[in-house]
Design an enzyme around this catalytic site. Structure first.
Site, mmCIF file in Angstrom:
data_model
loop_
_atom_site.group_PDB
_atom_site.id
_atom_site.type_symbol
_atom_site.label_atom_id
_atom_site.label_comp_id
_atom_site.label_asym_id
_atom_site.label_seq_id
_atom_site.Cartn_x
_atom_site.Cartn_y
_atom_site.Cartn_z
ATOM 1 N N GLY A 120 2.885 -1.159 4.270
ATOM 2 C CA GLY A 120 2.893 0.260 3.897
ATOM 3 C C GLY A 120 4.309 0.712 3.580
ATOM 4 O O GLY A 120 4.830 0.479 2.492
ATOM 5 N N GLY A 121 4.958 1.327 4.569
ATOM 6 C CA GLY A 121 6.284 1.939 4.382
ATOM 7 C C GLY A 121 7.295 1.069 3.636
ATOM 8 O O GLY A 121 7.959 1.556 2.711
ATOM 9 N N GLU A 171 -5.175 -5.012 10.856
ATOM 10 C CA GLU A 171 -4.183 -3.952 11.003
ATOM 11 C C GLU A 171 -4.444 -3.198 12.306
ATOM 12 O O GLU A 171 -5.247 -2.248 12.326
ATOM 13 C CB GLU A 171 -4.293 -2.981 9.839
ATOM 14 C CG GLU A 171 -3.959 -3.581 8.495
ATOM 15 C CD GLU A 171 -3.296 -2.553 7.601
ATOM 16 O OE1 GLU A 171 -2.164 -2.786 7.188
ATOM 17 O OE2 GLU A 171 -3.905 -1.499 7.340
ATOM 18 N N SER A 208 3.683 -2.045 10.401
ATOM 19 C CA SER A 208 5.142 -2.005 10.587
ATOM 20 C C SER A 208 5.828 -3.307 10.195
ATOM 21 O O SER A 208 6.776 -3.754 10.850
ATOM 22 C CB SER A 208 5.484 -1.616 12.036
ATOM 23 O OG SER A 208 5.018 -0.308 12.297
ATOM 24 N N GLY A 254 2.583 2.260 10.769
ATOM 25 C CA GLY A 254 3.524 3.359 10.583
ATOM 26 C C GLY A 254 4.260 3.772 11.847
ATOM 27 O O GLY A 254 4.859 4.849 11.893
ATOM 28 N N ASN A 312 0.866 -1.191 0.000
ATOM 29 C CA ASN A 312 0.000 0.000 0.000
ATOM 30 C C ASN A 312 0.900 1.237 0.000
ATOM 31 O O ASN A 312 1.507 1.562 1.017
ATOM 32 C CB ASN A 312 -0.885 -0.027 1.252
ATOM 33 C CG ASN A 312 -1.688 1.260 1.418
ATOM 34 O OD1 ASN A 312 -1.861 2.019 0.472
ATOM 35 N ND2 ASN A 312 -2.171 1.491 2.637
ATOM 36 N N TRP A 313 0.954 1.897 -1.145
ATOM 37 C CA TRP A 313 1.869 3.041 -1.268
ATOM 38 C C TRP A 313 1.301 4.320 -0.647
ATOM 39 O O TRP A 313 1.981 5.324 -0.583
ATOM 40 C CB TRP A 313 2.206 3.279 -2.744
ATOM 41 C CG TRP A 313 3.145 2.264 -3.317
ATOM 42 C CD1 TRP A 313 3.714 1.199 -2.672
ATOM 43 C CD2 TRP A 313 3.641 2.221 -4.664
ATOM 44 N NE1 TRP A 313 4.528 0.498 -3.524
ATOM 45 C CE2 TRP A 313 4.508 1.101 -4.757
ATOM 46 C CE3 TRP A 313 3.447 3.004 -5.799
ATOM 47 C CZ2 TRP A 313 5.164 0.756 -5.937
ATOM 48 C CZ3 TRP A 313 4.098 2.672 -6.979
ATOM 49 C CH2 TRP A 313 4.939 1.563 -7.047
ATOM 50 N N LYS A 314 0.046 4.301 -0.265
ATOM 51 C CA LYS A 314 -0.618 5.493 0.299
ATOM 52 C C LYS A 314 -0.394 6.687 -0.660
ATOM 53 O O LYS A 314 -0.367 6.485 -1.857
ATOM 54 C CB LYS A 314 -0.096 5.788 1.703
ATOM 55 C CG LYS A 314 -0.084 4.547 2.601
ATOM 56 C CD LYS A 314 0.117 4.868 4.043
ATOM 57 C CE LYS A 314 0.328 3.587 4.826
ATOM 58 N NZ LYS A 314 0.208 3.754 6.254
ATOM 59 N N HIS A 343 -9.380 1.074 5.341
ATOM 60 C CA HIS A 343 -8.070 1.319 5.974
ATOM 61 C C HIS A 343 -8.272 2.308 7.120
ATOM 62 O O HIS A 343 -9.078 3.229 7.023
ATOM 63 C CB HIS A 343 -7.091 1.881 4.936
ATOM 64 C CG HIS A 343 -5.680 1.896 5.428
ATOM 65 N ND1 HIS A 343 -5.221 2.850 6.303
ATOM 66 C CD2 HIS A 343 -4.635 1.067 5.193
ATOM 67 C CE1 HIS A 343 -3.944 2.600 6.580
ATOM 68 N NE2 HIS A 343 -3.574 1.522 5.915
ATOM 69 N N GLU A 358 -6.663 4.744 8.079
ATOM 70 C CA GLU A 358 -6.470 6.164 7.728
ATOM 71 C C GLU A 358 -7.737 6.734 7.095
ATOM 72 O O GLU A 358 -8.086 7.896 7.308
ATOM 73 C CB GLU A 358 -5.256 6.313 6.798
ATOM 74 C CG GLU A 358 -3.967 6.133 7.573
ATOM 75 C CD GLU A 358 -2.791 5.597 6.781
ATOM 76 O OE1 GLU A 358 -2.822 5.646 5.539
ATOM 77 O OE2 GLU A 358 -1.849 5.098 7.426
HETATM 78 C C1 PEP Z 1 -0.568 0.191 5.968
HETATM 79 O O1 PEP Z 1 -0.426 1.121 5.224
HETATM 80 O O2 PEP Z 1 -1.617 -0.446 5.917
HETATM 81 C C2 PEP Z 1 0.493 -0.177 6.890
HETATM 82 C C3 PEP Z 1 0.388 -1.278 7.577
HETATM 83 O O3 PEP Z 1 1.577 0.658 6.975
HETATM 84 P P1 PEP Z 1 3.027 0.326 7.622
HETATM 85 O O4 PEP Z 1 3.466 -0.983 7.021
HETATM 86 O O5 PEP Z 1 3.891 1.471 7.198
HETATM 87 O O6 PEP Z 1 2.846 0.225 9.091
#
Ligand code: PEP
Length: 259
Positions: free
Chosen positions: A242-243, A175, A221, A181, A13-15, A103, A105
């Site tokens: 994500g990251g 999640e 994470s 994050g 997930n590049w957000k 999600h 966010e």
């Molecule tokens: C996400 O974007 O759903 C996520 C889990 O981000 P990260 O891996 O950066 O915690």
């Protein structure tokens, strides 16, 4: 419940990151890190911003890369006066296969309610794509010991009115909000316990055969070092990253740690 093997699914997930130029560069890095055989062993999905979908569709199809195209969001209506929104049908036309919905966010920053999550997940399924439905508790809910009930209620709300044949194809992503994050990932045991609890909930809502087919990811994470530990657990069928998915080499290493 009978033990079966489910194909792992790893989503990046590049957000709101990467221009379409950077998106293409990241895929080149990923291609240099994983082999064609690696990409057959698990379903790998990239969820770029809308602005990169067309560029990545072109590369994935021209180069016959075994990577699925994903989106991060859509609206549940088919068309109309919804300025700024994108319909499921528009994504389907770009050969998008998986769409993230719910999600944390979007739930927190854009007021996406359980009802909207449900309507959107249904619209995605009706358009013949697969929703990746995110659920997860806050730190406060976990500290109160209410996380299993809270997540079960999110699952029930998200799946309200879903037909059994459609549920079998969906992906659920556990999640925990406190892990997203933050660098503070859940333990593999925590992820297993919650994914098993989610599967039990799906079994209660439908039946055990259906629950056995649903793929349940962990997200929060995830990195090159910890990725492998989650997917060794029976009920964890993959990762939502994500990251660590923003860098093609790192994401490639996450994939290699899982397969
Ligand atoms: C996400 O974007 O759903 C996520 C889990 O981000 P990260 O891996 O950066 O915690």
């Amino acid at each position: 419940m009978e033990k079966i093997t489910r194909k792992k699914i790893i989503c990046g997930n590049w957000k709101m990151n990467h221009s379409h130029y950077e998106a293409v560069q990241t895929i080149q890095q990923l291609k240099a890190t994983v082999s064609e055989e690696d990409l057959i062993k698990a379903d790998v999905v990239i969820h770029p911003p809308f602005t990169s979908l067309r560029s990545l569709q072109t590369i994935f199809e021209a180069e016959k890369l075994g990577i699925f195209l994903g989106a991060q969001h859509c609206y549940f209506e088919k068309s109309g006066a919804f300025t700024g929104e994108i319909s499921p049908e528009m994504l389907l036309k770009l050969h998008v296969t998986f769409v993230i919905v719910g999600h944390s966010e979007r739930r927190t920053l854009f007021n996406q309610s359980d009802e909207i999550v449900n309507k959107t997940a249904k619209a995605i399924s009706e358009a013949q794509m697969i929703p990746v439905i995110c659920v997860g508790e806050s730190q406060k809910i976990r500290e109160a010991g209410e996380h299993f009930d809270f997540v079960a209620s999110q699952v029930e709300a998200a799946l309200s009115g879903f037909r059994i044949d459609t549920v079998k194809r969906i992906v659920l992503a556990y999640e925990p909000i406190w892990a997203i994050g933050t660098g503070n990932n859940a333990t593999a045991e925590d992820a297993q316990d919650m994914c098993a609890s989610i599967r039990k909930k799906v079994s209660e809502l439908y039946d055990s055969d259906t629950a056995n087919l649903v793929r349940i990811q962990y997200g929060g994470s995830v990195n090159e070092e910890n990725a492998g530990s989650f997917c060794k657990k029976y009920d964890v069928d993959g990762l939502l990253v994500g990251g660590a998915s923003l860098d093609g080499v790192k994401f490639g290493n996450v994939i290699k740690a899982v397969i």
